[in-house]
Design a protein around this motif. Structure first.
Motif, short mmCIF file in Angstrom:
data_model
loop_
_atom_site.label_atom_id
_atom_site.label_comp_id
_atom_site.label_asym_id
_atom_site.label_seq_id
_atom_site.Cartn_x
_atom_site.Cartn_y
_atom_site.Cartn_z
N ASP A 6 0.82 -1.21 0.00
CA ASP A 6 0.00 0.00 0.00
C ASP A 6 0.86 1.26 0.00
OD1 ASP A 6 -2.29 -1.55 0.04
OD2 ASP A 6 -2.63 -1.31 2.19
N ALA A 7 1.89 1.26 0.81
CA ALA A 7 2.76 2.44 0.91
C ALA A 7 3.44 2.73 -0.42
CB ALA A 7 3.80 2.23 2.00
N VAL A 8 4.01 1.71 -1.05
CA VAL A 8 4.69 1.89 -2.34
C VAL A 8 3.70 2.34 -3.40
CG1 VAL A 8 5.87 0.65 -4.20
CG2 VAL A 8 6.61 0.33 -1.84
N SER A 9 2.56 1.68 -3.47
CA SER A 9 1.54 2.02 -4.48
C SER A 9 1.05 3.45 -4.30
CB SER A 9 0.36 1.07 -4.39
OG SER A 9 0.75 -0.24 -4.68
N THR A 10 0.74 3.81 -3.07
CA THR A 10 0.21 5.15 -2.80
C THR A 10 1.22 6.23 -3.19
OG1 THR A 10 -1.18 4.32 -1.02
CG2 THR A 10 -0.68 6.67 -0.98
N LEU A 11 2.47 6.05 -2.83
CA LEU A 11 3.49 7.04 -3.18
C LEU A 11 3.67 7.14 -4.70
CD1 LEU A 11 6.22 6.51 -0.46
CD2 LEU A 11 4.84 8.56 -0.83
N MET A 12 3.66 6.01 -5.38
CA MET A 12 3.82 6.04 -6.84
C MET A 12 2.68 6.82 -7.50
SD MET A 12 5.14 2.33 -8.03
CE MET A 12 6.88 2.01 -8.09
N VAL A 13 1.48 6.58 -7.02
CA VAL A 13 0.31 7.22 -7.61
C VAL A 13 0.24 8.70 -7.24
CG1 VAL A 13 -2.22 7.26 -7.58
CG2 VAL A 13 -1.01 5.07 -7.74
N GLU A 14 0.41 9.01 -5.95
CA GLU A 14 0.24 10.39 -5.48
C GLU A 14 1.41 11.30 -5.83
OE1 GLU A 14 -0.68 10.26 -1.31
OE2 GLU A 14 -2.66 9.37 -1.67
N LYS A 15 2.62 10.80 -5.75
CA LYS A 15 3.79 11.65 -5.95
C LYS A 15 4.35 11.63 -7.37
CE LYS A 15 4.01 12.81 -1.57
NZ LYS A 15 3.72 14.14 -1.10
N PHE A 16 4.09 10.54 -8.09
CA PHE A 16 4.68 10.42 -9.42
C PHE A 16 3.65 10.26 -10.53
CE2 PHE A 16 7.94 9.26 -6.41
CZ PHE A 16 9.03 9.98 -6.87
N GLY A 17 2.37 10.30 -10.17
CA GLY A 17 1.32 10.26 -11.17
C GLY A 17 1.18 8.95 -11.92
N VAL A 18 1.62 7.86 -11.31
CA VAL A 18 1.53 6.55 -11.95
C VAL A 18 0.08 6.07 -11.91
CG1 VAL A 18 2.27 4.14 -11.78
CG2 VAL A 18 3.91 5.98 -11.37
N ASP A 19 -0.38 5.49 -12.98
CA ASP A 19 -1.72 4.92 -13.05
C ASP A 19 -1.81 3.77 -12.05
OD1 ASP A 19 -4.10 3.63 -13.67
OD2 ASP A 19 -3.62 3.32 -15.77
N PRO A 20 -2.78 3.82 -11.13
CA PRO A 20 -2.89 2.76 -10.12
C PRO A 20 -2.98 1.35 -10.72
CG PRO A 20 -4.41 4.54 -9.62
CD PRO A 20 -3.81 4.85 -10.96
#
Length: 78
Positions: A6-20
């Motif tokens: 969850d932590a890795v996914s959330t940071l990727m999505v919120e900080k780097f704009g990665v598609d969930p």
């Protein structure tokens, strides 16, 4: 505390704009447009948020999301 996934996914999505939907264990980080500079920034964000040390982690853009999650999981469990 959030799980490592969850932590890795959330940071990727919120900080780097990665598609969930793109954050899957088998995907290499470079396919998520994580270059070496982004990966270093990401490492620092993870360290700050989870209060762990990844300074000596040998992460590259060729690592997969799953490998990164496993590294974070190992470090959070001590």
């Amino acid at each position: 505390m959030a799980s490592a996934t969850d932590a890795v996914s959330t940071l990727m999505v919120e900080k780097f704009g990665v598609d969930p939907a793109a954050v899957r264990p088998e995907i290499p980080l470079y396919e998520l447009r994580m270059d070496s500079l982004a990966l270093e920034e990401f490492r620092i964000l993870i360290e700050d948020q989870l209060e762990i040390d990844l300074e000596d982690a040998a992460l590259t853009t060729r690592n997969t999301v799953g490998e990164l999650v496993e590294l974070v999981r190992r470090r959070t469990l001590g």
